[in-house]
Write a protein that holds these residues in place. Structure first.
Motif, PDB file in Angstrom:
ATOM      1  N   THR A 172      16.987  14.386  79.801  1.00 49.59           N
ATOM      2  CA  THR A 172      18.012  13.430  77.699  1.00 49.59           C
ATOM      3  C   THR A 172      17.923  12.844  77.137  1.00 49.59           C
ATOM      4  OG1 THR A 172      18.732  15.801  79.407  1.00 49.59           O
ATOM      5  CG2 THR A 172      20.421  14.659  77.240  1.00 49.59           C
ATOM      6  N   MET A 176      17.147  12.349  73.356  1.00 47.88           N
ATOM      7  CA  MET A 176      18.456  11.960  72.531  1.00 47.88           C
ATOM      8  C   MET A 176      17.096  11.165  71.866  1.00 47.88           C
ATOM      9  SD  MET A 176      21.561  11.502  74.756  1.00 47.88           S
ATOM     10  CE  MET A 176      22.011  10.641  73.820  1.00 47.88           C
ATOM     11  N   TYR A 180      16.636  10.853  67.508  1.00 46.13           N
ATOM     12  CA  TYR A 180      16.878   9.632  67.381  1.00 46.13           C
ATOM     13  C   TYR A 180      15.699   8.992  65.971  1.00 46.13           C
ATOM     14  CZ  TYR A 180      20.334   6.813  65.186  1.00 46.13           C
ATOM     15  OH  TYR A 180      21.423   5.742  63.786  1.00 46.13           O
ATOM     16  N   ILE A 214      22.900   6.194  68.873  1.00 47.95           N
ATOM     17  CA  ILE A 214      22.539   7.412  70.240  1.00 47.95           C
ATOM     18  C   ILE A 214      22.789   5.940  71.475  1.00 47.95           C
ATOM     19  CG2 ILE A 214      20.009   6.681  70.110  1.00 47.95           C
ATOM     20  CD1 ILE A 214      21.588   9.545  69.625  1.00 47.95           C
ATOM     21  N   THR A 217      26.071   6.758  72.157  1.00 47.49           N
ATOM     22  CA  THR A 217      25.886   7.650  72.728  1.00 47.49           C
ATOM     23  C   THR A 217      25.504   8.442  74.161  1.00 47.49           C
ATOM     24  OG1 THR A 217      26.197   8.927  70.764  1.00 47.49           O
ATOM     25  CG2 THR A 217      25.933   9.903  73.036  1.00 47.49           C
TER      26      THR A 217
ATOM     27  N   ASN B 100      27.517  17.480  72.695  1.00 49.38           N
ATOM     28  CA  ASN B 100      27.024  17.179  71.370  1.00 49.38           C
ATOM     29  C   ASN B 100      27.325  17.330  70.299  1.00 49.38           C
ATOM     30  OD1 ASN B 100      24.830  18.874  72.733  1.00 49.38           O
ATOM     31  ND2 ASN B 100      26.337  21.086  73.145  1.00 49.38           N
ATOM     32  N   LEU B 103      26.425  13.333  69.781  1.00 50.23           N
ATOM     33  CA  LEU B 103      25.572  13.251  69.522  1.00 50.23           C
ATOM     34  C   LEU B 103      25.201  13.455  67.644  1.00 50.23           C
ATOM     35  CD1 LEU B 103      23.593  15.566  71.835  1.00 50.23           C
ATOM     36  CD2 LEU B 103      23.076  12.955  71.758  1.00 50.23           C
ATOM     37  N   THR B 141      18.199  16.744  65.464  1.00 48.42           N
ATOM     38  CA  THR B 141      19.146  16.640  66.128  1.00 48.42           C
ATOM     39  C   THR B 141      19.503  17.783  67.073  1.00 48.42           C
ATOM     40  OG1 THR B 141      20.101  14.904  65.344  1.00 48.42           O
ATOM     41  CG2 THR B 141      21.783  16.004  67.008  1.00 48.42           C
TER      42      THR B 141
END
Lengths: 296, 220
Positions: A172, A176, A180, A214, A217, B100, B103, B141
């Protein structure tokens, strides 16, 4: 979310300054949209709110019928009980060590891997990426016995490192950062390369700082995953001194007699660090306004 | 009482306490790992008390309570197979929204402001800006969210187990429930491993199709 709506709907109303009627109807539409977004957000919060309020109910009131949202008798006895019955300091320390170490390693490793996938082209990279995706495709429990054998052979059984190491690499996180970085203009790294910067310098000084939203996050979620991890720590840890918070929390849960109010309160206490972390990191996500440093 | 069905997760929790499970694991040693995993899986339905999804079930109870106030028959969330599947879907959306959303928020910050300013000058409405600027630029994304969510949904276990165990009966079994059932309840571990591998191959095909679509739109 609301700032986004404000941003997108601001434009037209500024444009049409001379047509008053159209302007007011538009702001009415904006009000309706904003209002319904607020309603939706409240409905979304409702279960969490109930969870919080229930922790202040005495045990007898939790499942009494009819159900009430607010406690009839406010009490903190669940919290007092949980705090006394529980060596919170030790378990919080163990869990913090695991969560912080894993989070730092995960963010750095994922950023580097994702950057490589996004900005380098090689025929085998795509297949390597699919290979990393495959690791998410087997149910975790199916891989556990083999992971456990590896941890055992490395001599990491019953140590916090045995929890940290297997969780560092996540598909994951890599995904991500890959997605990005694919939106960050390649011209940036080309410009740096022309200026004579090495690949590591480009990554650390240009690309990684750009990916701050990111990274924040992933940091929040990696911390959250490790903080709430249960099965793997339960399998790897043997000595109660090394227990993480979640493993220790389950000791509250008896086989038939569950002390719900203590469990709810202890859960709320264990959520506090998550909330603090989110508040600390959210400016990174919401206020970072970098526009990639390019004038285009 | 039907609300009771949602309010008494005790039935799910015949498993041992974590301490007992850990002590057993200690006694039996690592060779007994599958049994230990089975035990901890029984515990895993517990994660739900921590994720406040259980409270979603409480909400379902409240809906029934309100319905009974206005004289409408209560909704059978747990015994109607379509409704219990819908409960799982709503709970899954509820649970994955935060991740989500973050993101997308991070990706939205990365869209240059100047695009919106240019569109404003050209007189594009808010919706138009969203459809023509935000959405296309969020494509990487969106692709990731769709891919990860579909993989995650195909192997969802804890949520289904805790909400209704794939019930009523086995009408709402997902692949993983079936694997769990054959592997741990019927003790056919080899068969269950094979089933897991089939699941992995299915997910691989789904992922490859999505990667292919993503690459095609990238070129066009």
């Amino acid at each position: 979310m609301s700032s986004f709506i404000a941003r997108t709907s601001r434009g037209p109303s500024e444009q049409v300054t001379n047509r008053r009627s159209r302007r007011t109807s538009r702001s009415r539409v904006t009000a309706v949209v904003t209002g319904s977004v607020w309603l939706l957000a409240l409905a979304w919060m409702f279960p969490a709110l109930w969870f919080l309020l229930s922790s202040f109910k005495p045990g007898s009131e939790l499942f009494s019928y009819p159900l009430t949202l607010f406690p009839k008798h406010w009490t903190v006895s669940g919290y007092v009980d949980a705090w006394q019955r529980f060596d919170f300091a030790r378990y919080v320390l163990n869990t913090t060590v695991v969560a912080v170490a894993t989070t730092i390693l995960t963010v750095v490793v994922s950023a580097a891997t994702g950057y490589a996938f996004a900005k380098f082209t090689n025929w085998w990279l795509r297949w390597f990426f699919v290979g990393i995706l495959i690791t998410t495709m087997l149910p975790t429990e199916v891989i556990m016995p083999s992971t456990f054998r590896v941890i055992l052979s490395l001599g990491l059984y019953n140590s916090l490192a045995g929890i940290i190491l297997p969780s560092v690499m996540t598909a994951t996180g890599t995904f991500m950062f890959r997605q990005y970085f694919s939106t960050v203009p390649t011209e940036l790294s080309e410009a740096a390369r022309i200026d004579g910067a090495g690949e590591f310098k480009i990554f650390w000084q240009i690309m990684f700082p750009l990916a701050r939203p990111i990274a924040a996050t992933l940091a929040i979620f990696s911390f959250h995953w490790r903080w709430n991890d249960y099965i793997w720590p339960l399998i790897v840890l043997n000595d109660p001194k090394n227990y993480t918070l979640q493993v220790a929390l389950r000791s509250i849960v008896g086989a038939d007699n569950i002390n719900w109010s203590v469990l709810l309160s202890a859960s709320i206490i264990s959520l506090v660090p998550m909330v603090v972390l989110f508040i600390a990191f959210s400016p990174q996500i919401m206020n970072a306004n970098m526009n990639s440093g390019l004038k285009d | 009482m039907d609300h009771g069905a949602t309010l008494s997760p005790e039935t799910e929790l015949e498993g041992l306490t974590s301490q007992e499970a850990a002590l057993r694991l200690k006694a039996e040693g690592p060779n007994e790992l599958p049994a230990a995993i089975k035990r901890s899986l029984a515990q895993r339905s517990w994660d739900v008390i921590r994720e406040p999804m259980l409270l979603l079930l409480l909400v379902a109870g409240v809906v029934n309570f309100l319905l009974s106030k206005v004289g409408v028959a209560p909704v059978s969330w747990q015994t109607d197979s379509n409704l219990s599947l819908a409960t799982v879907v709503v709970a899954a959306v509820w649970g994955s929204l935060a991740f989500n959303m973050l993101l997308f928020m991070a990706a939205l910050r990365n869209i240059p402001r100047s695009y919106y300013e240019a569109a404003e000058i050209d007189g594009a409405s808010g919706w138009r800006q969203f459809w023509s600027i935000s959405l296309p630029l969020l494509r990487p994304t969106s692709f990731m969210v769709v891919l990860l969510s579909s993989i995650g949904a195909m192997k969802e276990f804890a949520l289904v187990q805790a909400l209704n165990g794939g019930g009523p009966g086995n009408t709402n079994y997902l692949m993983v429930q079936y694997i769990y059932h054959t592997g741990f309840e019927l003790n056919k571990v080899g068969y269950a491993s094979a089933a897991s591998f089939i699941l992995m191959l299915m997910l691989l095909v789904i992922a490859l199709i999505q990667v292919r679509i993503d690459r095609r739109t990238e070129l066009g």
